[in-house]
Design a protein around this motif. Structure first.
Motif, PDB file in Angstrom:
ATOM      1  N   THR A   1      21.684  -0.132  76.021  1.00  0.00           N
ATOM      2  CA  THR A   1      21.983   0.921  75.053  1.00  0.00           C
ATOM      3  C   THR A   1      20.730   1.727  74.761  1.00  0.00           C
ATOM      4  OG1 THR A   1      23.691  -0.449  74.011  1.00  0.00           O
ATOM      5  CG2 THR A   1      22.847   1.401  72.734  1.00  0.00           C
ATOM      6  N   ILE A   2      20.896   3.032  74.600  1.00  0.00           N
ATOM      7  CA  ILE A   2      19.817   3.925  74.193  1.00  0.00           C
ATOM      8  C   ILE A   2      20.211   4.536  72.856  1.00  0.00           C
ATOM      9  CG2 ILE A   2      18.492   6.011  74.758  1.00  0.00           C
ATOM     10  CD1 ILE A   2      19.356   5.466  77.722  1.00  0.00           C
ATOM     11  N   VAL A   3      19.369   4.413  71.869  1.00  0.00           N
ATOM     12  CA  VAL A   3      19.605   5.020  70.564  1.00  0.00           C
ATOM     13  C   VAL A   3      18.585   6.137  70.368  1.00  0.00           C
ATOM     14  CG1 VAL A   3      19.629   4.684  68.057  1.00  0.00           C
ATOM     15  CG2 VAL A   3      20.532   2.904  69.565  1.00  0.00           C
ATOM     16  N   VAL A   4      19.059   7.323  70.063  1.00  0.00           N
ATOM     17  CA  VAL A   4      18.194   8.475  69.802  1.00  0.00           C
ATOM     18  C   VAL A   4      18.484   8.992  68.407  1.00  0.00           C
ATOM     19  CG1 VAL A   4      17.561  10.823  70.498  1.00  0.00           C
ATOM     20  CG2 VAL A   4      18.128   9.114  72.237  1.00  0.00           C
ATOM     21  N   VAL A   5      17.455   9.126  67.608  1.00  0.00           N
ATOM     22  CA  VAL A   5      17.572   9.697  66.266  1.00  0.00           C
ATOM     23  C   VAL A   5      16.801  11.008  66.257  1.00  0.00           C
ATOM     24  CG1 VAL A   5      17.122   9.390  63.803  1.00  0.00           C
ATOM     25  CG2 VAL A   5      17.719   7.404  65.226  1.00  0.00           C
ATOM     26  N   THR A   6      17.498  12.114  66.022  1.00  0.00           N
ATOM     27  CA  THR A   6      16.842  13.416  65.982  1.00  0.00           C
ATOM     28  C   THR A   6      17.653  14.339  65.078  1.00  0.00           C
ATOM     29  OG1 THR A   6      15.849  15.172  67.349  1.00  0.00           O
ATOM     30  CG2 THR A   6      18.009  14.333  68.030  1.00  0.00           C
ATOM     31  N   ALA A   7      17.300  15.612  65.036  1.00  0.00           N
ATOM     32  CA  ALA A   7      17.995  16.577  64.187  1.00  0.00           C
ATOM     33  C   ALA A   7      17.901  17.953  64.823  1.00  0.00           C
ATOM     34  CB  ALA A   7      17.383  16.599  62.784  1.00  0.00           C
ATOM     35  N   ASP A   8      18.789  18.851  64.402  1.00  0.00           N
ATOM     36  CA  ASP A   8      18.794  20.194  64.984  1.00  0.00           C
ATOM     37  C   ASP A   8      17.792  21.121  64.306  1.00  0.00           C
ATOM     38  OD1 ASP A   8      20.295  20.115  62.672  1.00  0.00           O
ATOM     39  OD2 ASP A   8      21.729  21.625  63.323  1.00  0.00           O
ATOM     40  N   HIS A   9      17.354  20.790  63.091  1.00  0.00           N
ATOM     41  CA  HIS A   9      16.345  21.601  62.412  1.00  0.00           C
ATOM     42  C   HIS A   9      15.780  20.810  61.243  1.00  0.00           C
ATOM     43  CE1 HIS A   9      19.209  22.265  59.141  1.00  0.00           C
ATOM     44  NE2 HIS A   9      20.103  22.632  60.052  1.00  0.00           N
ATOM     45  N   GLY A  10      14.648  21.285  60.736  1.00  0.00           N
ATOM     46  CA  GLY A  10      14.058  20.679  59.557  1.00  0.00           C
ATOM     47  C   GLY A  10      14.605  21.331  58.299  1.00  0.00           C
ATOM     48  N   GLU A  11      13.891  21.150  57.207  1.00  0.00           N
ATOM     49  CA  GLU A  11      14.347  21.696  55.925  1.00  0.00           C
ATOM     50  C   GLU A  11      13.127  22.010  55.060  1.00  0.00           C
ATOM     51  OE1 GLU A  11      18.082  22.486  53.808  1.00  0.00           O
ATOM     52  OE2 GLU A  11      17.529  22.060  55.868  1.00  0.00           O
ATOM     53  N   SER A  12      13.088  23.220  54.527  1.00  0.00           N
ATOM     54  CA  SER A  12      11.994  23.602  53.635  1.00  0.00           C
ATOM     55  C   SER A  12      12.340  23.205  52.209  1.00  0.00           C
ATOM     56  CB  SER A  12      11.749  25.111  53.705  1.00  0.00           C
ATOM     57  OG  SER A  12      11.229  25.486  54.963  1.00  0.00           O
ATOM     58  N   LEU A  13      11.345  22.709  51.495  1.00  0.00           N
ATOM     59  CA  LEU A  13      11.527  22.286  50.107  1.00  0.00           C
ATOM     60  C   LEU A  13      10.554  23.059  49.222  1.00  0.00           C
ATOM     61  CD1 LEU A  13      11.879  18.440  50.715  1.00  0.00           C
ATOM     62  CD2 LEU A  13      13.699  20.136  50.464  1.00  0.00           C
ATOM     63  N   GLY A  14      10.538  24.381  49.400  1.00  0.00           N
ATOM     64  CA  GLY A  14       9.677  25.233  48.598  1.00  0.00           C
ATOM     65  C   GLY A  14       8.557  25.885  49.374  1.00  0.00           C
ATOM     66  N   GLU A  15       8.271  25.373  50.586  1.00  0.00           N
ATOM     67  CA  GLU A  15       7.212  25.967  51.389  1.00  0.00           C
ATOM     68  C   GLU A  15       7.552  27.415  51.736  1.00  0.00           C
ATOM     69  OE1 GLU A  15       7.565  21.544  52.398  1.00  0.00           O
ATOM     70  OE2 GLU A  15       8.922  23.279  52.209  1.00  0.00           O
ATOM     71  N   HIS A  16       6.576  28.308  51.571  1.00  0.00           N
ATOM     72  CA  HIS A  16       6.747  29.734  51.886  1.00  0.00           C
ATOM     73  C   HIS A  16       7.913  30.361  51.124  1.00  0.00           C
ATOM     74  CE1 HIS A  16       3.750  29.533  55.133  1.00  0.00           C
ATOM     75  NE2 HIS A  16       4.261  28.338  55.350  1.00  0.00           N
ATOM     76  N   GLY A  17       8.251  29.789  49.972  1.00  0.00           N
ATOM     77  CA  GLY A  17       9.307  30.357  49.145  1.00  0.00           C
ATOM     78  C   GLY A  17      10.709  30.031  49.598  1.00  0.00           C
ATOM     79  N   VAL A  18      10.864  29.128  50.550  1.00  0.00           N
ATOM     80  CA  VAL A  18      12.187  28.765  51.065  1.00  0.00           C
ATOM     81  C   VAL A  18      12.578  27.400  50.493  1.00  0.00           C
ATOM     82  CG1 VAL A  18      13.574  28.344  53.126  1.00  0.00           C
ATOM     83  CG2 VAL A  18      11.740  30.048  53.188  1.00  0.00           C
ATOM     84  N   TYR A  19      13.728  27.351  49.837  1.00  0.00           N
ATOM     85  CA  TYR A  19      14.186  26.118  49.207  1.00  0.00           C
ATOM     86  C   TYR A  19      15.499  25.646  49.836  1.00  0.00           C
ATOM     87  CZ  TYR A  19      10.741  26.719  45.490  1.00  0.00           C
ATOM     88  OH  TYR A  19       9.577  26.855  44.791  1.00  0.00           O
ATOM     89  N   PHE A  20      15.514  24.391  50.291  1.00  0.00           N
ATOM     90  CA  PHE A  20      16.723  23.760  50.822  1.00  0.00           C
ATOM     91  C   PHE A  20      17.384  24.626  51.889  1.00  0.00           C
ATOM     92  CE2 PHE A  20      16.138  22.189  46.463  1.00  0.00           C
ATOM     93  CZ  PHE A  20      15.950  20.845  46.746  1.00  0.00           C
ATOM     94  N   ASP A  21      16.584  25.094  52.829  1.00  0.00           N
ATOM     95  CA  ASP A  21      17.078  25.912  53.927  1.00  0.00           C
ATOM     96  C   ASP A  21      16.095  25.759  55.084  1.00  0.00           C
ATOM     97  OD1 ASP A  21      18.593  27.613  55.418  1.00  0.00           O
ATOM     98  OD2 ASP A  21      18.467  29.320  54.058  1.00  0.00           O
ATOM     99  N   HIS A  22      16.464  26.318  56.233  1.00  0.00           N
ATOM    100  CA  HIS A  22      15.601  26.214  57.415  1.00  0.00           C
ATOM    101  C   HIS A  22      15.388  27.595  58.022  1.00  0.00           C
ATOM    102  CE1 HIS A  22      19.833  25.328  58.407  1.00  0.00           C
ATOM    103  NE2 HIS A  22      19.637  26.107  59.467  1.00  0.00           N
ATOM    104  N   PHE A  23      15.226  28.589  57.158  1.00  0.00           N
ATOM    105  CA  PHE A  23      15.035  29.962  57.602  1.00  0.00           C
ATOM    106  C   PHE A  23      13.599  30.141  58.106  1.00  0.00           C
ATOM    107  CE2 PHE A  23      14.285  34.497  57.149  1.00  0.00           C
ATOM    108  CZ  PHE A  23      15.472  35.048  57.593  1.00  0.00           C
ATOM    109  N   GLY A  24      13.448  30.844  59.237  1.00  0.00           N
ATOM    110  CA  GLY A  24      12.117  31.131  59.760  1.00  0.00           C
ATOM    111  C   GLY A  24      11.608  30.071  60.723  1.00  0.00           C
ATOM    112  N   LEU A  25      10.341  30.232  61.130  1.00  0.00           N
ATOM    113  CA  LEU A  25       9.762  29.362  62.158  1.00  0.00           C
ATOM    114  C   LEU A  25       8.514  28.630  61.672  1.00  0.00           C
ATOM    115  CD1 LEU A  25      10.150  31.674  65.295  1.00  0.00           C
ATOM    116  CD2 LEU A  25      11.483  29.641  64.730  1.00  0.00           C
ATOM    117  N   HIS A  26       8.409  28.421  60.369  1.00  0.00           N
ATOM    118  CA  HIS A  26       7.296  27.618  59.883  1.00  0.00           C
ATOM    119  C   HIS A  26       7.582  26.137  60.145  1.00  0.00           C
ATOM    120  CE1 HIS A  26       6.428  31.312  57.402  1.00  0.00           C
ATOM    121  NE2 HIS A  26       5.273  31.084  57.997  1.00  0.00           N
TER     122      HIS A  26
END
Length: 215
Positions: A24-49
């Motif tokens: 068995t192979i188990v892979v844990v990953t995600a399609d994007h991260g999440e900003s928690l206030g960085e660069h003024g972005v809250y609870f979203d993944h807008f932009g490429l920071h």
């Protein structure tokens, strides 16, 4: 995060108890991260920071992979070729990613990325990261960009991307822009989509719009 970690642990325990861990192979990953206030972005993944781009990529394959931690960049495109390689299956030529366990990455190969709707593009090479805005946008007052804006960050010295060095390092900007433009030119040489593609049902469009994937 603690709940997810516990659930993955339960899955591993169950695979071992059932005698399936060795195949068995188990892979844990995600399609994007999440900003928690960085660069003024809250609870979203807008932009490429970095908060939007960095995601977990954990591979568990008992008997085939020794425990280790890697620091070289990986991409979502690399997940499928890596899993196929571990399963000893051929990787289709159409796949653009690489098997992360088959060979070392090219020494000077940048990691390139595109934001949703092509608003921004990014080139990452070593410690240097360039972000170029292709279309003007105003997400919030703290995060708005004009088309043509170019940002350069030294991720080793400035991992939070607080200091834009584009004006002081034009040599690095020029080198990364050249690599980025070459990649874009190559990607746009693909054949046009076939005509007569099936229409997306109205209920599916509504669901995608509710999730923010369709405007």
């Amino acid at each position: 995060m603690s709940y997810a970690d516990h659930a993955v642990g339960e899955l591993r325990d169950a695979l071992e108890q059932l005698g399936l861990a060795g195949r068995t192979i188990v892979v844990v990953t995600a399609d994007h991260g999440e900003s928690l206030g960085e660069h003024g972005v809250y609870f979203d993944h807008f932009g490429l920071h970095e908060p939007s781009l960095r995601v977990p990529f954990i591979v568990w394959a008992p008997g085939r992979l020794a425990p280790a931690r890697r620091t070289d960049p990986a991409r979502g495109l690399d997940v499928a070729p890596t899993v196929l390689g571990l399963a000893a299956l051929p990787v289709p030529s159409a796949m653009q990613g690489r098997d992360l366990f088959a060979a070392a990455p090219e020494a000077d190969a940048p990691v390139l990325a595109e934001a949703a709707r092509g608003l921004q593009h990014m080139a990452l090479a070593g410690r240097w990261k360039l972000i170029r805005t292709e279309q003007s946008f105003h997400y919030v007052d703290a995060f708005a960009r004009e088309a043509g804006a170019v940002e350069l960050y030294d991720l080793e010295a400035d991992p939070t991307e607080a200091h834009d060095l584009g004006a002081s390092r034009p040599d690095v900007v020029a080198a990364l822009v050249t690599r980025l433009d070459g990649w874009l030119a190559a990607e746009r040489r693909t054949p046009a989509e076939p005509s007569g593609a099936p229409a997306v049902p109205a209920d599916v469009q509504q669901a995608l719009r509710a999730l923010g994937y369709v405007e």
